[in-house]
Design a protein around this motif. Structure first.
Motif, PDB file in Angstrom:
ATOM      1  N   ASN A   1      68.294  62.446  62.251  1.00  0.00           N
ATOM      2  CA  ASN A   1      69.374  62.925  63.109  1.00  0.00           C
ATOM      3  C   ASN A   1      70.559  63.353  62.241  1.00  0.00           C
ATOM      4  O   ASN A   1      70.989  62.605  61.373  1.00  0.00           O
TER       5      ASN A   1
ATOM      6  N   SER B   1      69.703  57.792  71.734  1.00  0.00           N
ATOM      7  CA  SER B   1      68.897  59.013  71.616  1.00  0.00           C
ATOM      8  C   SER B   1      68.094  59.252  72.886  1.00  0.00           C
ATOM      9  O   SER B   1      67.782  58.319  73.633  1.00  0.00           O
ATOM     10  N   SER B   2      67.752  60.503  73.119  1.00  0.00           N
ATOM     11  CA  SER B   2      66.904  60.844  74.259  1.00  0.00           C
ATOM     12  C   SER B   2      65.486  60.363  73.989  1.00  0.00           C
ATOM     13  O   SER B   2      65.091  60.122  72.843  1.00  0.00           O
TER      14      SER B   2
ATOM     15  N   ILE C   1      66.844  56.016  64.298  1.00  0.00           N
ATOM     16  CA  ILE C   1      67.011  56.441  65.676  1.00  0.00           C
ATOM     17  C   ILE C   1      68.327  55.885  66.188  1.00  0.00           C
ATOM     18  O   ILE C   1      68.583  54.680  66.070  1.00  0.00           O
TER      19      ILE C   1
ATOM     20  N   LEU D   1      62.281  62.877  60.615  1.00  0.00           N
ATOM     21  CA  LEU D   1      63.223  63.630  61.433  1.00  0.00           C
ATOM     22  C   LEU D   1      64.531  62.859  61.417  1.00  0.00           C
ATOM     23  O   LEU D   1      64.664  61.857  62.123  1.00  0.00           O
TER      24      LEU D   1
ATOM     25  N   LYS E   1      59.666  61.925  68.932  1.00  0.00           N
ATOM     26  CA  LYS E   1      59.515  62.814  67.774  1.00  0.00           C
ATOM     27  C   LYS E   1      59.693  62.050  66.473  1.00  0.00           C
ATOM     28  O   LYS E   1      58.967  62.270  65.499  1.00  0.00           O
ATOM     29  N   SER E   2      60.664  61.131  66.429  1.00  0.00           N
ATOM     30  CA  SER E   2      60.903  60.350  65.227  1.00  0.00           C
ATOM     31  C   SER E   2      59.738  59.415  64.930  1.00  0.00           C
ATOM     32  O   SER E   2      59.329  59.250  63.774  1.00  0.00           O
TER      33      SER E   2
ATOM     34  N   LYS F   1      62.825  62.059  74.147  1.00  0.00           N
ATOM     35  CA  LYS F   1      62.131  63.068  73.340  1.00  0.00           C
ATOM     36  C   LYS F   1      62.417  62.879  71.854  1.00  0.00           C
ATOM     37  O   LYS F   1      61.510  62.971  71.015  1.00  0.00           O
ATOM     38  N   GLU F   2      63.678  62.601  71.506  1.00  0.00           N
ATOM     39  CA  GLU F   2      64.046  62.394  70.102  1.00  0.00           C
ATOM     40  C   GLU F   2      63.380  61.146  69.546  1.00  0.00           C
ATOM     41  O   GLU F   2      62.938  61.118  68.391  1.00  0.00           O
ATOM     42  N   ILE F   3      63.312  60.094  70.358  1.00  0.00           N
ATOM     43  CA  ILE F   3      62.688  58.853  69.914  1.00  0.00           C
ATOM     44  C   ILE F   3      61.207  59.078  69.617  1.00  0.00           C
ATOM     45  O   ILE F   3      60.701  58.667  68.566  1.00  0.00           O
TER      46      ILE F   3
END
Length: 215
Positions: free
Chosen positions: A125, A105-106, A101, A123, A112-113, A108-110
């Motif tokens: 990046n 990161s946003s 991560i 996932l 999801k990961s 949402k990305e955190i």
């Protein structure tokens, strides 16, 4: 899902706790400022996922990741990284990290990961992936590296395995791959295992890095 945050910067820990507190199914059960402190905490606390900073005093995130995976193989470790840590990222991969991560990161990305790591998926990046590939190329003359993807993959994998591999490269979960290719999640899992065996790789992370090197 229980999370431990290992980072020597209190501001980073507080920011992550604030993000994670927005999700009912996620609980931060502990935080530490270095790897040795983390290992002590794990003697009395359990976690599903650890968010692991790379650069920490006493014991850095790379050494701590190796120790965690040796002692607690079921715990998933996600590396917290920045853009100037190519070699650290690659060593994290070798040490058993389940994902990466970026610290900016946003939310949402955190999330999801974290969910992907918990489910045994990845996932990655794209910006981090490029760093891993760069480090892999730079270190390949110093140590063994995965087999060269310049060999025609069609000689190694069946057409269906190639399809699955390309879906994995996009960071999709087994469930998402199954929906895209009209396969059950269990069948996709079996395909991924066969692909890793044939390419002599040990994880989805290595498979993504391997495919990223294709010309």
């Amino acid at each position: 899902m229980d999370i431990i945050i290992a980072d020597d910067q209190e501001m980073v820990r507080d920011g992550l706790k604030m993000i994670l507190s927005l999700y009912e199914d996620i609980r931060v059960v502990g935080e530490t400022s270095h790897g040795q402190e983390l290992l002590e905490l794990l003697k009395t606390a359990s976690a599903d996922v650890i968010l692991m900073d790379i650069r920490m005093p006493v014991m850095d995130g790379i050494e701590a990741t190796r120790a965690v995976k040796e002692q607690y193989p079921d715990i998933k470790v996600i590396i917290l990284t920045t853009f100037d840590e190519d070699e650290y990222i690659f060593n994290g991969l070798k040490g058993g990290a389940s994902g990466y991560i970026l610290k900016d990161s946003s939310s949402k990305e955190i999330i999801k990961s974290i969910l992907a790591a918990r489910d045994g998926n990845l996932l990655l990046n794209p910006q981090v992936s490029s760093k891993v590939v760069h480090a892999l190329h730079r270190m390949s003359t110093e140590s063994a590296s995965p087999p060269s993807p310049r060999q025609d993959l069609s000689e190694l994998l069946t057409p269906r395995e190639l399809e699955v591999a390309r879906e994995v490269q996009q960071g999709k979960s087994n469930k998402a791959i199954g929906e895209a290719l009209y396969l059950t999640e269990g069948t996709v899992k079996n395909y991924v295992s066969h692909i890793l065996d044939k390419l002599e790789l040990s994880s989805r992370t290595e498979l993504i890095v391997f495919l990223q090197q294709e010309p």
